[in-house]
Design a protein around this motif. Structure first.
Motif, PDB file in Angstrom:
ATOM      1  N   VAL A  20       0.519  -1.103   0.341  1.00  0.00           N
ATOM      2  CA  VAL A  20      -0.484  -0.095  -0.249  1.00  0.00           C
ATOM      3  C   VAL A  20       0.800   0.989   0.254  1.00  0.00           C
ATOM      4  O   VAL A  20       1.643   1.654   0.666  1.00  0.00           O
ATOM      5  CB  VAL A  20      -0.362   0.366   1.307  1.00  0.00           C
ATOM      6  N   ASN A  21       0.669   2.050  -0.788  1.00  0.00           N
ATOM      7  CA  ASN A  21       1.556   3.054  -0.785  1.00  0.00           C
ATOM      8  C   ASN A  21       0.049   4.453  -1.261  1.00  0.00           C
ATOM      9  O   ASN A  21      -0.118   5.003  -2.437  1.00  0.00           O
ATOM     10  CB  ASN A  21       2.708   3.333  -2.338  1.00  0.00           C
ATOM     11  N   PRO A  22       0.529   6.046  -0.726  1.00  0.00           N
ATOM     12  CA  PRO A  22      -0.670   6.758  -0.597  1.00  0.00           C
ATOM     13  C   PRO A  22      -0.581   7.695  -2.409  1.00  0.00           C
ATOM     14  O   PRO A  22       0.734   7.485  -3.373  1.00  0.00           O
ATOM     15  CB  PRO A  22      -0.190   8.080   0.051  1.00  0.00           C
ATOM     16  N   TRP A  23      -1.306   7.421  -3.411  1.00  0.00           N
ATOM     17  CA  TRP A  23      -2.276   8.258  -4.376  1.00  0.00           C
ATOM     18  C   TRP A  23      -1.265   9.462  -4.732  1.00  0.00           C
ATOM     19  O   TRP A  23      -1.819  10.174  -3.941  1.00  0.00           O
ATOM     20  CB  TRP A  23      -3.136   7.627  -4.997  1.00  0.00           C
ATOM     21  N   VAL A  24      -0.257   9.908  -5.495  1.00  0.00           N
ATOM     22  CA  VAL A  24       0.847  11.328  -6.067  1.00  0.00           C
ATOM     23  C   VAL A  24       0.222  11.048  -7.733  1.00  0.00           C
ATOM     24  O   VAL A  24      -1.263  12.287  -7.315  1.00  0.00           O
ATOM     25  CB  VAL A  24       1.870  11.300  -5.980  1.00  0.00           C
ATOM     26  N   ALA A  27      -2.713  28.414  -8.145  1.00  0.00           N
ATOM     27  CA  ALA A  27      -3.272  28.769  -9.508  1.00  0.00           C
ATOM     28  C   ALA A  27      -3.602  27.772  -9.631  1.00  0.00           C
ATOM     29  O   ALA A  27      -5.386  26.834  -9.556  1.00  0.00           O
ATOM     30  CB  ALA A  27      -2.653  29.301 -10.683  1.00  0.00           C
ATOM     31  N   VAL A  28      -3.087  26.396  -9.818  1.00  0.00           N
ATOM     32  CA  VAL A  28      -3.572  25.019 -10.128  1.00  0.00           C
ATOM     33  C   VAL A  28      -4.038  24.347  -9.420  1.00  0.00           C
ATOM     34  O   VAL A  28      -5.426  24.068  -9.597  1.00  0.00           O
ATOM     35  CB  VAL A  28      -1.915  24.316 -10.718  1.00  0.00           C
ATOM     36  N   LYS A  29      -3.483  24.455  -7.485  1.00  0.00           N
ATOM     37  CA  LYS A  29      -4.416  24.174  -6.751  1.00  0.00           C
ATOM     38  C   LYS A  29      -5.188  24.077  -5.976  1.00  0.00           C
ATOM     39  O   LYS A  29      -6.239  23.066  -6.214  1.00  0.00           O
ATOM     40  CB  LYS A  29      -2.839  23.978  -5.474  1.00  0.00           C
ATOM     41  N   LYS A  30      -5.505  25.614  -6.591  1.00  0.00           N
ATOM     42  CA  LYS A  30      -7.261  25.767  -6.189  1.00  0.00           C
ATOM     43  C   LYS A  30      -7.614  25.807  -7.799  1.00  0.00           C
ATOM     44  O   LYS A  30      -9.131  25.210  -6.666  1.00  0.00           O
ATOM     45  CB  LYS A  30      -6.780  27.836  -6.275  1.00  0.00           C
ATOM     46  N   ALA A  31      -7.500  25.658  -8.333  1.00  0.00           N
ATOM     47  CA  ALA A  31      -8.729  25.274  -9.635  1.00  0.00           C
ATOM     48  C   ALA A  31      -8.517  23.885  -9.443  1.00  0.00           C
ATOM     49  O   ALA A  31      -9.407  23.525  -9.638  1.00  0.00           O
ATOM     50  CB  ALA A  31      -7.665  25.640 -11.290  1.00  0.00           C
ATOM     51  N   THR A  32      -7.878  23.353  -8.912  1.00  0.00           N
ATOM     52  CA  THR A  32      -7.610  21.666  -9.463  1.00  0.00           C
ATOM     53  C   THR A  32      -7.857  21.093  -8.386  1.00  0.00           C
ATOM     54  O   THR A  32      -8.562  20.061  -7.966  1.00  0.00           O
ATOM     55  CB  THR A  32      -6.917  21.254 -10.647  1.00  0.00           C
ATOM     56  N   GLY A  33      -6.873  21.560  -7.079  1.00  0.00           N
ATOM     57  CA  GLY A  33      -7.321  21.131  -6.061  1.00  0.00           C
ATOM     58  C   GLY A  33      -5.719  19.741  -5.841  1.00  0.00           C
ATOM     59  O   GLY A  33      -5.671  19.001  -4.459  1.00  0.00           O
ATOM     60  N   ILE A  34      -4.426  20.157  -7.168  1.00  0.00           N
ATOM     61  CA  ILE A  34      -3.713  18.615  -7.024  1.00  0.00           C
ATOM     62  C   ILE A  34      -1.913  20.110  -6.854  1.00  0.00           C
ATOM     63  O   ILE A  34      -2.485  21.144  -7.385  1.00  0.00           O
ATOM     64  CB  ILE A  34      -3.918  18.529  -8.556  1.00  0.00           C
ATOM     65  N   ASP A  35      -1.748  19.474  -5.877  1.00  0.00           N
ATOM     66  CA  ASP A  35      -0.866  20.210  -6.184  1.00  0.00           C
ATOM     67  C   ASP A  35       0.629  20.112  -7.059  1.00  0.00           C
ATOM     68  O   ASP A  35       1.634  18.608  -6.536  1.00  0.00           O
ATOM     69  CB  ASP A  35      -0.133  20.477  -4.230  1.00  0.00           C
ATOM     70  N   PRO A  36       0.898  21.017  -7.595  1.00  0.00           N
ATOM     71  CA  PRO A  36       2.102  20.253  -9.072  1.00  0.00           C
ATOM     72  C   PRO A  36       3.029  19.718  -7.831  1.00  0.00           C
ATOM     73  O   PRO A  36       4.048  19.060  -9.052  1.00  0.00           O
ATOM     74  CB  PRO A  36       1.920  21.269 -10.482  1.00  0.00           C
ATOM     75  N   ARG A  37       3.274  20.492  -7.302  1.00  0.00           N
ATOM     76  CA  ARG A  37       4.463  20.418  -6.418  1.00  0.00           C
ATOM     77  C   ARG A  37       4.776  19.550  -5.607  1.00  0.00           C
ATOM     78  O   ARG A  37       5.902  18.934  -4.753  1.00  0.00           O
ATOM     79  CB  ARG A  37       5.032  21.399  -5.541  1.00  0.00           C
ATOM     80  N   ALA A  38       3.830  18.198  -5.692  1.00  0.00           N
ATOM     81  CA  ALA A  38       3.319  17.641  -4.602  1.00  0.00           C
ATOM     82  C   ALA A  38       4.847  16.485  -5.455  1.00  0.00           C
ATOM     83  O   ALA A  38       4.681  15.114  -4.847  1.00  0.00           O
ATOM     84  CB  ALA A  38       2.121  16.387  -4.300  1.00  0.00           C
ATOM     85  N   SER A  39       4.694  16.009  -6.470  1.00  0.00           N
ATOM     86  CA  SER A  39       5.784  15.334  -6.891  1.00  0.00           C
ATOM     87  C   SER A  39       6.511  15.909  -7.798  1.00  0.00           C
ATOM     88  O   SER A  39       6.576  16.868  -9.248  1.00  0.00           O
ATOM     89  CB  SER A  39       4.403  14.751  -9.029  1.00  0.00           C
ATOM     90  N   ARG A  40       8.340  16.071  -7.092  1.00  0.00           N
ATOM     91  CA  ARG A  40       8.963  16.608  -7.700  1.00  0.00           C
ATOM     92  C   ARG A  40      10.150  15.989  -9.156  1.00  0.00           C
ATOM     93  O   ARG A  40       9.590  14.373  -8.543  1.00  0.00           O
ATOM     94  CB  ARG A  40      10.427  16.840  -6.628  1.00  0.00           C
ATOM     95  N   ARG A  59       6.434  12.663 -15.017  1.00  0.00           N
ATOM     96  CA  ARG A  59       4.535  13.446 -15.840  1.00  0.00           C
ATOM     97  C   ARG A  59       3.757  13.263 -14.903  1.00  0.00           C
ATOM     98  O   ARG A  59       3.315  11.850 -14.389  1.00  0.00           O
ATOM     99  CB  ARG A  59       5.196  13.763 -16.986  1.00  0.00           C
ATOM    100  N   TRP A  60       2.831  13.923 -14.892  1.00  0.00           N
ATOM    101  CA  TRP A  60       1.589  13.953 -14.519  1.00  0.00           C
ATOM    102  C   TRP A  60       0.496  13.045 -15.407  1.00  0.00           C
ATOM    103  O   TRP A  60      -0.209  12.948 -14.885  1.00  0.00           O
ATOM    104  CB  TRP A  60       1.044  15.080 -14.184  1.00  0.00           C
ATOM    105  N   MET A  61       0.762  13.416 -16.683  1.00  0.00           N
ATOM    106  CA  MET A  61       0.232  12.413 -17.586  1.00  0.00           C
ATOM    107  C   MET A  61       0.756  12.278 -18.157  1.00  0.00           C
ATOM    108  O   MET A  61       1.726  12.688 -18.926  1.00  0.00           O
ATOM    109  CB  MET A  61      -0.663  13.844 -18.137  1.00  0.00           C
ATOM    110  N   ASP A  62       0.341  11.192 -19.635  1.00  0.00           N
ATOM    111  CA  ASP A  62       1.649  10.158 -20.224  1.00  0.00           C
ATOM    112  C   ASP A  62       2.296  10.299 -20.891  1.00  0.00           C
ATOM    113  O   ASP A  62       3.556  10.634 -21.340  1.00  0.00           O
ATOM    114  CB  ASP A  62       0.910  12.002 -21.778  1.00  0.00           C
TER     115      ASP A  62
END
Length: 333
Positions: free
Chosen positions: A61-65, A296-309, A153-156
Motif C-alpha cells: 500500500v502506497n499513497p497515490w500522487v 493557481a493550479v492547486k486552487k482550480a484543480t485541488g492538485i498541488d503540482p509541487r507534490a511530485s518533484r 510526469r502527471w500524464m502520458d
C-alpha cells in the motif's frame, strides 16, 4: 505462478485502487508466466487487495500522487530481482496467445535490447477501436530489471530504458468495464493533471522532461513532439476542433461505428476541450488574483503540482549505454 529461467523471469507490477471489477481478469491472464506479481495499491476500499492476494500477489500500500510516482515506487521495490519487469494496468489483460508468446520473445532478444514493445488494443462499449490514429499503439511494457524507469510526469508518462527496444507480437487488451459516468469522472481528473504537464512543457512550471533525448521509441517521441511543439501552441478551442476533425475524418475514425463515434468525440473533443477550459481557468486565476501558477493550479484543480518533484527516469550509471532506439512506442496518448 511458475518460475522461468533467470534470464526470462517476469516480475509484474500492477497499480490498483478499487479494481475488484478487473483485477481477477488481469491476474488470471498473467499469473502462469510471472515469477512474481506485485500490486501497488493506493487505498482500495473494495475487495481488490483480497482478490490480488488470492492469486499469490504481493500487495504493498502506497499513497497515490500520480501514475509515474506510483510506478517508480514499484520499480524501486523490485530492484535487484533480475529478469524482466512487466507493467500492466488492472483493467488490461493478456490474450492467451500473447501470454504464451512472451517467454519466446524474451529468449530471442539480443543482449543490447533492454525493452519490449507490445501492441495495445482499446475496447470501448464492447468494440475494439482501430481507427482515428488509435492503432497501432506500440508501448514499452517489458524491460530488463534495473535498466528502465518511468519519466516523472502527471500524464502520458513513458518508461524509458538505457538500451534498445524491440517490437513483438504481444498484445495487451485495454477493456475497462466501468460505466461512462466513471469514465468521464476519470478523464476529468486526467484533464487537471494534463494542465500541469502543458504548463511544464511551456516552461511555466517545473518538471518538464524532453522525451526526444531519451531512449524512448520513435512513436512516443513523435507524438510528444507534435503534442508539445505544435498542438499546445495552437489557440485553445481551435486546436480541439482541428484535432477531432483530423482524427474522426482524415484518420477514418468514423469506421469504428457508433461506439467509435462516442469514443472519438468524448476522448478526442470533449476531453481536449476540458483540458483547454481548465488551462484557461488556471491562467485567469493567476492573473486576476496574483497567484503563482502552482498555487493557481492547486486552487482550480485541488492538485498541488509541487507534490511530485521531478525525478528523471534513470538507470544505473554502470549500465552500458547504447544509442537511442528508433523503434516505435507509446501509453495514454
Amino acid at each position: 505462478m511458475k518460475d522461468e529461467h533467470a534470464m526470462t523471469e517476469i516480475h509484474a507490477i500492477v497499480l490498483t485502487c478499487n479494481e475488484e471489477l478487473h483485477i481477477a481478469r488481469c491476474l488470471t491472464s498473467i499469473h502462469e508466466i510471472c515469477t512474481s506479481i506485485t500490486v501497488i495499491d493506493s487505498g482500495s476500499s473494495d475487495r481488490t487487495v483480497e482478490i490480488a492476494r488470492s492469486f499469490g500477489a504481493d500487495v504493498i500500500v502506497n499513497p497515490w500522487v500520480n501514475y509515474a510516482t506510483q510506478l517508480n515506487f514499484g520499480i524501486d521495490k523490485l530492484e535487484g530481482r533480475g529478469g524482466w519487469l512487466m507493467r500492466i494496468d488492472a483493467d488490461e489483460h493478456l490474450p492467451p496467445e500473447s501470454a504464451r508468446a512472451i517467454p519466446a520473445v524474451l529468449t530471442n532478444l539480443t543482449a543490447g535490447d533492454d525493452g519490449v514493445l507490445v501492441r495495445r488494443q482499446i475496447v470501448f462499449l464492447g468494440r475494439r477501436i482501430r481507427w482515428g490514429g488509435i492503432e497501432p499503439s506500440w508501448q514499452l511494457r517489458l524491460w530488463r530489471c534495473g535498466r528502465g524507469a518511468c519519466e516523472q510526469r502527471w500524464m502520458d508518462e513513458h518508461v524509458v530504458v538505457r538500451g534498445g527496444v524491440a517490437k513483438s507480437p504481444i498484445e495487451f487488451v485495454d477493456e475497462n468495464l466501468n460505466s461512462i459516468d466513471w469514465w468521464t469522472s476519470k478523464h476529468n481528473n486526467y484533464a487537471s493533471r494534463e494542465v500541469i504537464d502543458m504548463l511544464a512543457s511551456l516552461s511555466l512550471l517545473d518538471g518538464y522532461e524532453d522525451l526526444t533525448r531519451s531512449s524512448a521509441s520513435r512513436q512516443a517521441k513523435l507524438k510528444r513532439f507534435i503534442k508539445e511543439r505544435i498542438y499546445n501552441r495552437l489557440p485553445g478551442g481551435i486546436r480541439t476542433v482541428a484535432y477531432v476533425l483530423y482524427r474522426y475524418v482524415l484518420r477514418l475514425g468514423f469506421l469504428d461505428g457508433k461506439p467509435g463515434y462516442y469514443f472519438h468525440i468524448l476522448q478526442g473533443f470533449w476531453y481536449r476541450t476540458l483540458v483547454d477550459a481548465k488551462l484557461a481557468e488556471v491562467l485567469m486565476l493567476s492573473e486576476q488574483q496574483g497567484l503563482e501558477l502552482a498555487e493557481a493550479v492547486k486552487k482550480a484543480t485541488g492538485i498541488d503540482p509541487r507534490a511530485s518533484r521531478p525525478r528523471r527516469a534513470a538507470v544505473p550509471e554502470d549500465a552500458p549505454a547504447r544509442p537511442p532506439s528508433m523503434v516505435e512506442g507509446s501509453r495514454h496518448d
